[in-house]
Design an enzyme around this catalytic site. Structure first.
Site, mmCIF file in Angstrom:
data_model
loop_
_atom_site.group_PDB
_atom_site.id
_atom_site.type_symbol
_atom_site.label_atom_id
_atom_site.label_comp_id
_atom_site.label_asym_id
_atom_site.label_seq_id
_atom_site.Cartn_x
_atom_site.Cartn_y
_atom_site.Cartn_z
ATOM 1 N N GLY A 30 0.780 -1.235 0.000
ATOM 2 C CA GLY A 30 0.000 0.000 0.000
ATOM 3 C C GLY A 30 0.812 1.286 0.000
ATOM 4 O O GLY A 30 1.795 1.437 -0.723
ATOM 5 N N TYR A 159 -9.875 11.657 10.866
ATOM 6 C CA TYR A 159 -10.732 11.404 12.032
ATOM 7 C C TYR A 159 -9.928 11.270 13.324
ATOM 8 O O TYR A 159 -10.480 10.987 14.372
ATOM 9 C CB TYR A 159 -11.713 10.244 11.798
ATOM 10 C CG TYR A 159 -11.132 8.886 11.467
ATOM 11 C CD1 TYR A 159 -10.339 8.193 12.362
ATOM 12 C CD2 TYR A 159 -11.447 8.266 10.258
ATOM 13 C CE1 TYR A 159 -9.839 6.933 12.068
ATOM 14 C CE2 TYR A 159 -10.948 7.010 9.946
ATOM 15 C CZ TYR A 159 -10.143 6.341 10.863
ATOM 16 O OH TYR A 159 -9.643 5.099 10.577
ATOM 17 N N GLY A 201 -6.599 11.544 3.217
ATOM 18 C CA GLY A 201 -7.974 11.117 2.958
ATOM 19 C C GLY A 201 -7.903 9.806 2.199
ATOM 20 O O GLY A 201 -6.871 9.122 2.235
HETATM 21 C C1 HXC Z 1 -15.544 -7.353 14.144
HETATM 22 C C2 HXC Z 1 -13.423 -8.300 14.032
HETATM 23 C C3 HXC Z 1 -13.372 -8.062 12.628
HETATM 24 C C4 HXC Z 1 -14.503 -7.436 12.013
HETATM 25 C C5 HXC Z 1 -11.515 -9.024 13.239
HETATM 26 N N1 HXC Z 1 -12.259 -8.896 14.353
HETATM 27 N N2 HXC Z 1 -12.167 -8.517 12.170
HETATM 28 N N3 HXC Z 1 -14.489 -7.936 14.774
HETATM 29 N N4 HXC Z 1 -15.556 -7.101 12.805
HETATM 30 N N5 HXC Z 1 -14.521 -7.162 10.721
HETATM 31 C C6 HXC Z 1 -11.913 -9.347 15.686
HETATM 32 C C7 HXC Z 1 -11.686 -10.853 15.749
HETATM 33 O O1 HXC Z 1 -12.923 -11.548 15.845
HETATM 34 C C8 HXC Z 1 -10.819 -10.976 16.996
HETATM 35 O O2 HXC Z 1 -11.572 -10.855 18.174
HETATM 36 C C9 HXC Z 1 -9.953 -9.740 16.940
HETATM 37 O O3 HXC Z 1 -10.653 -8.804 16.094
HETATM 38 C C10 HXC Z 1 -8.583 -10.016 16.326
HETATM 39 O O4 HXC Z 1 -8.791 -10.571 15.036
HETATM 40 P P1 HXC Z 1 -7.712 -11.470 14.288
HETATM 41 O O5 HXC Z 1 -8.259 -11.793 12.954
HETATM 42 O O6 HXC Z 1 -7.279 -12.587 15.181
HETATM 43 O O7 HXC Z 1 -6.467 -10.449 14.218
HETATM 44 P P2 HXC Z 1 -5.235 -10.436 13.245
HETATM 45 O O8 HXC Z 1 -5.092 -11.733 12.494
HETATM 46 O O9 HXC Z 1 -4.074 -9.941 14.055
HETATM 47 O O10 HXC Z 1 -5.612 -9.305 12.142
HETATM 48 C C11 HXC Z 1 -5.612 -7.959 12.490
HETATM 49 C C12 HXC Z 1 -6.685 -7.177 11.712
HETATM 50 C C13 HXC Z 1 -6.556 -7.427 10.183
HETATM 51 C C14 HXC Z 1 -6.541 -5.710 12.080
HETATM 52 C C15 HXC Z 1 -8.055 -7.681 12.181
HETATM 53 O O11 HXC Z 1 -7.561 -6.713 9.492
HETATM 54 C C16 HXC Z 1 -5.211 -7.009 9.669
HETATM 55 O O12 HXC Z 1 -4.260 -7.807 9.673
HETATM 56 N N6 HXC Z 1 -5.048 -5.728 9.208
HETATM 57 C C17 HXC Z 1 -3.776 -5.164 8.754
HETATM 58 C C18 HXC Z 1 -3.910 -4.243 7.576
HETATM 59 C C19 HXC Z 1 -5.018 -3.228 7.648
HETATM 60 O O13 HXC Z 1 -5.955 -3.338 8.474
HETATM 61 N N7 HXC Z 1 -4.929 -2.227 6.762
HETATM 62 C C20 HXC Z 1 -5.915 -1.189 6.669
HETATM 63 C C21 HXC Z 1 -5.404 0.093 7.260
HETATM 64 S S1 HXC Z 1 -6.445 1.291 6.632
HETATM 65 P P3 HXC Z 1 -12.173 -12.147 19.004
HETATM 66 O O14 HXC Z 1 -12.640 -11.579 20.298
HETATM 67 O O15 HXC Z 1 -13.271 -12.663 18.144
HETATM 68 O O16 HXC Z 1 -11.022 -13.126 19.151
HETATM 69 C C22 HXC Z 1 -6.586 2.611 7.607
HETATM 70 C C23 HXC Z 1 -7.237 3.750 6.823
HETATM 71 C C24 HXC Z 1 -7.979 4.738 7.614
HETATM 72 O O17 HXC Z 1 -6.210 2.603 8.731
HETATM 73 C C25 HXC Z 1 -8.655 5.872 6.862
HETATM 74 C C26 HXC Z 1 -9.281 5.604 5.547
HETATM 75 C C27 HXC Z 1 -9.910 6.773 4.869
HETATM 76 P P1 NAP Z 2 -2.126 -1.496 4.164
HETATM 77 O O1 NAP Z 2 -1.525 -1.756 2.833
HETATM 78 O O2 NAP Z 2 -3.017 -2.528 4.756
HETATM 79 O O3 NAP Z 2 -0.948 -1.144 5.171
HETATM 80 C C1 NAP Z 2 -0.899 -1.516 6.518
HETATM 81 C C2 NAP Z 2 0.432 -2.188 6.769
HETATM 82 O O4 NAP Z 2 0.612 -2.380 8.175
HETATM 83 C C3 NAP Z 2 0.584 -3.553 6.098
HETATM 84 O O5 NAP Z 2 1.773 -3.584 5.354
HETATM 85 C C4 NAP Z 2 0.653 -4.520 7.267
HETATM 86 O O6 NAP Z 2 1.518 -5.625 6.948
HETATM 87 C C5 NAP Z 2 1.228 -3.635 8.357
HETATM 88 N N1 NAP Z 2 0.904 -4.145 9.695
HETATM 89 C C6 NAP Z 2 -0.314 -4.449 10.190
HETATM 90 N N2 NAP Z 2 -0.212 -4.917 11.443
HETATM 91 C C7 NAP Z 2 1.113 -4.917 11.750
HETATM 92 C C8 NAP Z 2 1.861 -5.264 12.898
HETATM 93 N N3 NAP Z 2 1.270 -5.743 14.004
HETATM 94 N N4 NAP Z 2 3.222 -5.130 12.860
HETATM 95 C C9 NAP Z 2 3.829 -4.641 11.765
HETATM 96 N N5 NAP Z 2 3.175 -4.281 10.647
HETATM 97 C C10 NAP Z 2 1.829 -4.414 10.640
HETATM 98 O O7 NAP Z 2 -3.006 -0.148 4.129
HETATM 99 P P2 NAP Z 2 -2.648 1.349 3.653
HETATM 100 O O8 NAP Z 2 -3.898 1.926 3.109
HETATM 101 O O9 NAP Z 2 -1.420 1.380 2.841
HETATM 102 O O10 NAP Z 2 -2.375 2.059 5.064
HETATM 103 C C11 NAP Z 2 -1.107 2.629 5.367
HETATM 104 C C12 NAP Z 2 -1.282 3.743 6.391
HETATM 105 O O11 NAP Z 2 -2.063 4.796 5.824
HETATM 106 C C13 NAP Z 2 -2.006 3.325 7.663
HETATM 107 O O12 NAP Z 2 -1.431 3.996 8.764
HETATM 108 C C14 NAP Z 2 -3.408 3.830 7.443
HETATM 109 O O13 NAP Z 2 -4.093 4.058 8.653
HETATM 110 C C15 NAP Z 2 -3.096 5.124 6.719
HETATM 111 N N6 NAP Z 2 -4.223 5.694 5.958
HETATM 112 C C16 NAP Z 2 -4.618 5.105 4.804
HETATM 113 C C17 NAP Z 2 -5.640 5.687 4.073
HETATM 114 C C18 NAP Z 2 -6.092 5.104 2.772
HETATM 115 O O14 NAP Z 2 -7.074 5.600 2.221
HETATM 116 N N7 NAP Z 2 -5.436 4.112 2.222
HETATM 117 C C19 NAP Z 2 -6.247 6.843 4.557
HETATM 118 C C20 NAP Z 2 -5.821 7.408 5.759
HETATM 119 C C21 NAP Z 2 -4.774 6.824 6.452
HETATM 120 P P3 NAP Z 2 1.351 -7.096 7.596
HETATM 121 O O15 NAP Z 2 -0.088 -7.467 7.477
HETATM 122 O O16 NAP Z 2 2.293 -7.922 6.775
HETATM 123 O O17 NAP Z 2 1.825 -6.995 9.004
#
Ligand code: HXC
Ligand code: NAP
Length: 295
Positions: A30, A159, A201
């Site tokens: 990303g 936010y 954003g």
């Molecule tokens: C409700 C949920 C859920 C969902 C997971 N959980 N997904 N609850 N709705 N959709 C709950 C699970 O049931 C569990 O609780 C707990 O969260 C942990 O889930 P795991 O799957 O075991 O966690 P894990 O494998 O560590 O995965 C972490 C994660 C996953 C955050 C849930 O999505 C991930 O790996 N994300 C990394 C990348 C990411 O999220 N990128 C986006 C960033 S975007 P219980 O109690 O059931 O055990 C961003 C942009 C913001 O921040 C602004 C945009 C405009």
């Molecule tokens: P993304 O590709 O999902 O990036 C999130 C990264 O965080 C992944 O590479 C993930 O890799 C890593 N990560 C998650 N959990 C981790 C952990 N426990 N330890 C180390 N690394 C971890 O999403 P993205 O959109 O590029 O987001 C990047 C940043 O931009 C984030 O801070 C997000 O909040 C911010 N942001 C994004 C948007 C948007 O529109 N895209 C808007 C506002 C802010 P692994 O799963 O391999 O760990």
């Protein structure tokens, strides 16, 4: 004539980040990947850290080819201080020193708050807030001890200050990261450590869009309708801003959060901005009505 797509082009042309070694958390995918690639094009050495080694290795290989730069991919869960310490040690062993940190790793998903378990809340707050302060603290101690001037950049969201329903753990954690940014900017400037943040954003990435705008939800909230510039962000324009804030050109910028959202949050905060949906011909009628009130 103005170049309408200038924002898709690299802003700096030379080796503006030469001599810098930057740790980018979540640099394998990303936005983190895009910023890493641009830092490398500008001559920085990079260290990318996230949980999945195979994703990091693939990205590292591709970025070496596309930039000719140096990159060290190391698996690390930012929630675990011991793993962060190992990354720092490996980075120093490889490059001699580290002098930049981009706290970019995050976790997020949309959900009504009452559906969350405490563990679901924890997982997001731990990745975003704990992950950011683990990296900031451990690198900060090293910089202060060695007297190394350094730059930190934190990725937050708009936010962070407005709050937002349906992503409450993320909002709470990002607000904490914003506070971390401002607090450390004030406290560590005396050590020549600058700390800033970027609030993007919507920028299309698989990680964010698959979790925040999944099928079915897209029809309910079309992010494009919320952005007055009517487009998403381009990764290069974010990378341009990040490179500026990482570079010595921004030497006097400290404790700032720069919003790059096409006007999204301010548009949706304004009481009357939605009136741009009113067609031009209707304004004659509205004006007559409003003026008529004087009589
Ligand atoms: C409700 C949920 C859920 C969902 C997971 N959980 N997904 N609850 N709705 N959709 C709950 C699970 O049931 C569990 O609780 C707990 O969260 C942990 O889930 P795991 O799957 O075991 O966690 P894990 O494998 O560590 O995965 C972490 C994660 C996953 C955050 C849930 O999505 C991930 O790996 N994300 C990394 C990348 C990411 O999220 N990128 C986006 C960033 S975007 P219980 O109690 O059931 O055990 C961003 C942009 C913001 O921040 C602004 C945009 C405009
Ligand atoms: P993304 O590709 O999902 O990036 C999130 C990264 O965080 C992944 O590479 C993930 O890799 C890593 N990560 C998650 N959990 C981790 C952990 N426990 N330890 C180390 N690394 C971890 O999403 P993205 O959109 O590029 O987001 C990047 C940043 O931009 C984030 O801070 C997000 O909040 C911010 N942001 C994004 C948007 C948007 O529109 N895209 C808007 C506002 C802010 P692994 O799963 O391999 O760990």
């Amino acid at each position: 004539m103005a170049d309408e797509k200038k924002y898709t082009q690299p802003m700096f042309k030379a080796d503006e980040l030469k001599g810098k070694t930057i740790l980018i958390t979540g640099g394998g995918t990303g936005l983190g990947r895009s910023m890493t690639e641009y830092f490398m094009k500008l001559g920085a050495n990079t260290i990318i850290a996230s949980r999945k080694q195979e994703v990091l290795d693939k990205t590292a290989e591709e970025l070496r080819k596309s930039t000719g730069g140096k990159i060290l991919p190391i698996a690390c869960d930012v929630r675990k201080p011991l793993e962060v310490e190992k990354v720092i040690e490996a980075g120093i062993a490889e490059f001699g020193e580290i002098n930049g940190l981009l706290n970019n790793a995050a976790g997020n998903f949309v959900s009504p708050t009452e559906r969350l378990s405490p563990k679901a809340f924890d997982v997001i707050v731990d990745i975003v807030l704990k992950g950011s302060y683990n990296c900031s603290l451990l690198l900060g101690k090293y910089w202060i001890e060695k007297g190394i001037p350094a730059t930190m950049l934190n990725i937050v969201t708009t936010y962070s200050w407005t709050g937002s329903g349906f992503v409450v753990p993320s909002a709470v954690a990002k607000a904490g990261v914003l506070s971390l940014t401002r607090s450390l900017a004030a406290e560590w400037a005396k050590y020549k450590i600058r700390t800033n943040a970027i609030a993007p954003g919507p920028f299309p990435t698989t990680g964010a869009f698959s979790r925040l705008f999944p099928e079915g939800l897209k029809e309910k909230i079309d992010p494009l309708k919320r952005i007055p510039l009517k487009r998403y962000g381009d990764h290069q324009e974010l990378a341009n801003l990040a490179a500026y804030l990482m570079s010595d050109f921004s030497a006097y910028v400290n404790g700032e959060v720069v919003t790059i959202d096409g006007g999204e949050w301010i548009y949706n905060a304004g009481e009357f901005t939605g009136l741009d949906a009113v067609p031009e011909e209707m304004w004659d009628f509205i004006e007559q009505q409003v003026r008529g009130k004087k009589k």
